[in-house]
Design a protein around this motif. Structure first.
Motif, mmCIF file in Angstrom:
data_model
loop_
_atom_site.group_PDB
_atom_site.id
_atom_site.type_symbol
_atom_site.label_atom_id
_atom_site.label_comp_id
_atom_site.label_asym_id
_atom_site.label_seq_id
_atom_site.Cartn_x
_atom_site.Cartn_y
_atom_site.Cartn_z
ATOM 1 N N MET A 244 0.850 -1.163 0.000
ATOM 2 C CA MET A 244 0.000 0.000 0.000
ATOM 3 C C MET A 244 0.904 1.237 0.000
ATOM 4 N N ARG A 245 0.641 2.129 -0.949
ATOM 5 C CA ARG A 245 1.432 3.358 -1.041
ATOM 6 C C ARG A 245 0.851 4.385 -0.082
ATOM 7 N N LEU B 262 4.216 -2.920 9.395
ATOM 8 C CA LEU B 262 5.496 -2.262 9.089
ATOM 9 C C LEU B 262 5.500 -0.784 9.473
ATOM 10 N N ILE B 263 4.361 -0.254 9.868
ATOM 11 C CA ILE B 263 4.282 1.165 10.215
ATOM 12 C C ILE B 263 5.230 1.546 11.350
ATOM 13 N N PRO B 264 5.295 0.805 12.456
ATOM 14 C CA PRO B 264 6.223 1.205 13.520
ATOM 15 C C PRO B 264 7.679 1.312 13.055
ATOM 16 N N ALA B 265 8.135 0.391 12.231
ATOM 17 C CA ALA B 265 9.516 0.458 11.752
ATOM 18 C C ALA B 265 9.747 1.693 10.893
ATOM 19 N N LEU B 266 8.686 2.181 10.278
ATOM 20 C CA LEU B 266 8.789 3.362 9.430
ATOM 21 C C LEU B 266 8.837 4.652 10.238
ATOM 22 N N VAL B 267 8.028 4.755 11.288
ATOM 23 C CA VAL B 267 7.912 6.023 12.011
ATOM 24 C C VAL B 267 8.763 6.121 13.279
ATOM 25 N N VAL C 130 6.047 6.211 0.634
ATOM 26 C CA VAL C 130 6.517 4.884 1.040
ATOM 27 C C VAL C 130 5.523 3.841 0.565
ATOM 28 N N ASN C 131 5.998 2.628 0.398
ATOM 29 C CA ASN C 131 5.134 1.531 0.000
ATOM 30 C C ASN C 131 5.262 0.438 1.050
ATOM 31 N N LEU C 132 4.154 0.143 1.726
ATOM 32 C CA LEU C 132 4.155 -0.846 2.790
ATOM 33 C C LEU C 132 3.389 -2.079 2.350
ATOM 34 N N ASP C 133 3.964 -3.237 2.567
ATOM 35 C CA ASP C 133 3.273 -4.481 2.236
ATOM 36 C C ASP C 133 2.167 -4.804 3.229
ATOM 37 N N GLU C 134 2.324 -4.344 4.461
ATOM 38 C CA GLU C 134 1.310 -4.604 5.482
ATOM 39 C C GLU C 134 1.416 -3.573 6.599
ATOM 40 N N PRO C 135 0.310 -3.332 7.301
ATOM 41 C CA PRO C 135 0.289 -2.305 8.350
ATOM 42 C C PRO C 135 1.276 -2.544 9.485
#
Length: 101
Positions: free
Chosen positions: A1-2, A61-66, A54-59
């Motif tokens: 998901m972008r 992954l949000i913590p690793a991003l922010v 950003v493009n995330l395969d699944e939600p």
């Protein structure tokens, strides 16, 4: 998901990293870890800011991003799901329009 990640960075501790001469290293580390499709740096309400695509395969992954932005800069982060033109073409707007007359 972008997703569009909007980041507002307070003056501190960013200024401290600039004064120490380590801001380039810190930013490079975060960007290498998160691998955004695009990254833009700008002013936001009189402070520093960044806008990442950003493009995330699944939600999950949000913590690793922010977390790098939260932990290193005490930044505020906002997400918006976005579509590229090719995504919009797949949305089936023609069918939705006829369904909701």
């Amino acid at each position: 998901m972008r997703m569009l990640l909007n980041i507002r960075i307070p003056h501190e501790p960013f200024n401290a990293f600039v004064r120490e001469g380590t801001i380039g290293e810190v930013m490079a580390r975060i960007l290498e870890e998160t691998k955004p499709e695009a990254a833009y740096f700008t002013e936001q309400n009189g402070a520093r800011g960044a806008i990442l695509v950003v493009n995330l395969d699944e939600p999950s992954l949000i913590p690793a991003l922010v977390e790098p932005w939260f932990l290193m800069f005490n930044a505020d982060c906002e997400f918006r799901v976005v579509m590229a033109p090719e995504d919009l073409k797949k949305a089936g707007l023609e069918n939705l329009g006829s369904k909701w007359k």
